[in-house]
Design a protein around this motif. Structure first.
Motif, PDB file in Angstrom:
ATOM      1  N   ALA A 213      56.574  72.047  12.104  1.00  0.00           N
ATOM      2  CA  ALA A 213      55.211  72.392  11.677  1.00  0.00           C
ATOM      3  C   ALA A 213      55.075  73.857  11.280  1.00  0.00           C
ATOM      4  CB  ALA A 213      54.210  72.063  12.787  1.00  0.00           C
ATOM      5  N   GLY A 256      53.910  57.853   9.225  1.00  0.00           N
ATOM      6  CA  GLY A 256      52.832  58.828   9.098  1.00  0.00           C
ATOM      7  C   GLY A 256      52.386  59.334  10.458  1.00  0.00           C
ATOM      8  N   GLN A 257      52.282  58.436  11.412  1.00  0.00           N
ATOM      9  CA  GLN A 257      51.869  58.814  12.766  1.00  0.00           C
ATOM     10  C   GLN A 257      52.935  59.685  13.433  1.00  0.00           C
ATOM     11  OE1 GLN A 257      51.223  54.978  14.531  1.00  0.00           O
ATOM     12  NE2 GLN A 257      49.219  54.688  13.564  1.00  0.00           N
ATOM     13  N   LEU A 259      55.167  61.650  11.926  1.00  0.00           N
ATOM     14  CA  LEU A 259      55.140  62.988  11.315  1.00  0.00           C
ATOM     15  C   LEU A 259      53.989  63.819  11.867  1.00  0.00           C
ATOM     16  CD1 LEU A 259      55.961  62.237   7.562  1.00  0.00           C
ATOM     17  CD2 LEU A 259      57.280  63.709   9.089  1.00  0.00           C
ATOM     18  N   ALA A 260      52.841  63.162  12.062  1.00  0.00           N
ATOM     19  CA  ALA A 260      51.661  63.867  12.563  1.00  0.00           C
ATOM     20  C   ALA A 260      51.917  64.459  13.945  1.00  0.00           C
ATOM     21  CB  ALA A 260      50.465  62.921  12.605  1.00  0.00           C
ATOM     22  N   GLY A 263      53.150  67.780  13.458  1.00  0.00           N
ATOM     23  CA  GLY A 263      52.316  68.647  12.639  1.00  0.00           C
ATOM     24  C   GLY A 263      52.699  68.655  11.177  1.00  0.00           C
ATOM     25  N   ALA A 264      53.383  67.592  10.702  1.00  0.00           N
ATOM     26  CA  ALA A 264      53.807  67.503   9.299  1.00  0.00           C
ATOM     27  C   ALA A 264      53.046  66.389   8.605  1.00  0.00           C
ATOM     28  CB  ALA A 264      55.301  67.242   9.206  1.00  0.00           C
ATOM     29  N   SER A 265      52.735  66.585   7.322  1.00  0.00           N
ATOM     30  CA  SER A 265      51.983  65.583   6.571  1.00  0.00           C
ATOM     31  C   SER A 265      52.855  64.790   5.607  1.00  0.00           C
ATOM     32  CB  SER A 265      50.850  66.252   5.780  1.00  0.00           C
ATOM     33  OG  SER A 265      51.388  67.224   4.903  1.00  0.00           O
ATOM     34  N   ASP A 266      54.038  65.321   5.268  1.00  0.00           N
ATOM     35  CA  ASP A 266      54.901  64.655   4.299  1.00  0.00           C
ATOM     36  C   ASP A 266      56.350  64.759   4.756  1.00  0.00           C
ATOM     37  OD1 ASP A 266      55.699  63.290   2.044  1.00  0.00           O
ATOM     38  OD2 ASP A 266      55.647  65.034   0.715  1.00  0.00           O
ATOM     39  N   SER A 267      57.148  63.843   4.290  1.00  0.00           N
ATOM     40  CA  SER A 267      58.559  63.825   4.634  1.00  0.00           C
ATOM     41  C   SER A 267      59.305  64.933   3.895  1.00  0.00           C
ATOM     42  CB  SER A 267      59.152  62.460   4.262  1.00  0.00           C
ATOM     43  OG  SER A 267      60.555  62.519   4.198  1.00  0.00           O
TER      44      SER A 267
END
Length: 365
Positions: A213, A256-257, A259-260, A263-267
């Motif tokens: 993140a 998606g969950q 990654l969240a 603290g990341a939104s995209d791969s």
């Protein structure tokens, strides 16, 4: 297009390859040289535009663009002299169109480091130096060969001699071939030399899960970014190979969950694939019909007949016109009928230079 994944042993290359290809074909073990023969995988290029086109034409078949990634065994200091099977691994790199250089940017006492400690800049420069040394030897040999031809007033050999002499001076200063200023007309000559350090590079900073993140504040990452800025046209991206490999086991929603949680939104892998595509100066145009929606890869600057030839050689030979609409216009108006009514469809001839996102129908004899 082939992209080779390189780096020192145990920096996360094979783990990243598995994440890219969503496979288990690459060994990822805690010891050097667990990869000997290259692992090869075809990777889809993420493109959200395909979903809109799929829904627009009501088809179930979507074929995205793709790039071939190759997991190459770890290099070590002395590879250009054959250390660690270096000659073999350097030969694999020579076959690539571009390089993803994985740089370890995390500390972990339980994962062996080939140099005994983590130092991203030192590690990066070890690989760069080996590529330059291999190119230095190759260029010297090619200079001597062309000097003999140049005595017979062979114009091409004379041109190659001049560029080889400039390269040798450049290499002796510790600089890779891709940073040598050259004129556009010299580019074909440079390609003919098949230099390792001439290949475009992405530095993939492999960070730990906990630093994903806030990776920009990682001291190792900062050094890699600074190095890339001073050695254009190299580019950088951030990945956490361990996180990405885990994502490959999850559904889209679960990914998606997951990654969240970090603290990341995209791969990071998606970003790496897109940047690899851009690094190779590639773009996509689309064909869309009831049978299928497909992304076709072309080099930026290609004209309409050449793009038609990407689909089939006969399309290029018998090219008449291309009916083209920009994806953004198609999306803004919602349907081909509305976009056509607004005058957004165009008939383009042989001199039209295709743009990323063009949706095309080719007319050919």
């Amino acid at each position: 297009m082939r992209v080779g994944i390189v780096g020192l042993p145990n920096v996360g290359k094979s783990t990243l390859f598995n994440a890219l290809t969503r496979t288990r074909k690459a060994e990822a073990r805690n010891y050097p040289f667990c990869t000997i023969e290259p692992n090869v995988g075809i990777v889809e290029v993420p493109d959200e535009r395909l979903q809109f086109l799929k829904e627009m034409v009501h088809t179930s078949v979507v074929i995205p663009a793709a790039i071939e990634f190759v997991d190459i065994a770890g290099l070590v200091a002395g590879a250009s002299r054959g250390e660690g099977l270096g000659n073999k691994f350097l030969a694999h790199i020579r076959e690539m169109d571009a390089i993803v250089h994985v740089v370890r940017c995390f500390d972990a006492s339980d994962i062996i480091h080939a140099a005994g400690s983590v130092d991203a800049l030192r590690d990066l420069e070890i690989i760069q130096t080996e590529l330059i040394l291999a190119d230095l030897e190759s260029t010297q040999a090619q200079l001597e060969r062309n000097q003999r031809k140049a005595k017979g007033h062979d114009k091409e050999a004379m041109q190659l001699c001049r560029i080889c002499e400039r390269l040798l001076e450049h290499f002796n200063g510790g600089h890779p071939a891709h940073t040598l200023p050259i004129a556009p007309e010299e580019e074909p000559l440079l390609r003919r030399l098949f230099l390792l350090s001439a290949k475009p590079v992405i530095y993939a900073c492999n960070v730990s899960e906990n630093e994903l993140a806030d990776a920009s504040n990682n001291s190792h990452v900062k050094k890699v970014y600074e190095y890339a800025r001073s050695h254009p046209p190299a580019i950088t991206c951030i990945v956490s190979a361990a996180v990405e490999e885990e994502l490959g086991r999850l559904s889209i929603e679960e990914a998606g969950q997951y990654l969240a949680e970090f603290g990341a939104s995209d791969s990071g892998v998606s970003d790496l694939i897109r940047k690899s595509y851009e690094l190779l100066n590639l773009a996509s145009f689309f064909t869309a019909g009831e049978k299928e929606v497909r992304a076709w890869t072309f080099r930026r600057g290609m004209k309409a007949p050449q793009c038609a030839g990407v689909i089939h050689g006969d399309f290029e030979k018998g090219f008449i016109k291309a009916e083209v609409v920009a994806f953004d216009d198609l999306q803004n108006f919602g349907t081909p009928h509305e976009a056509r009514a607004a005058g957004k469809y165009r008939l383009e001839g042989k001199d039209y230079i295709f743009r990323d996102g063009d949706v095309a129908v080719f007319r050919f004899n």
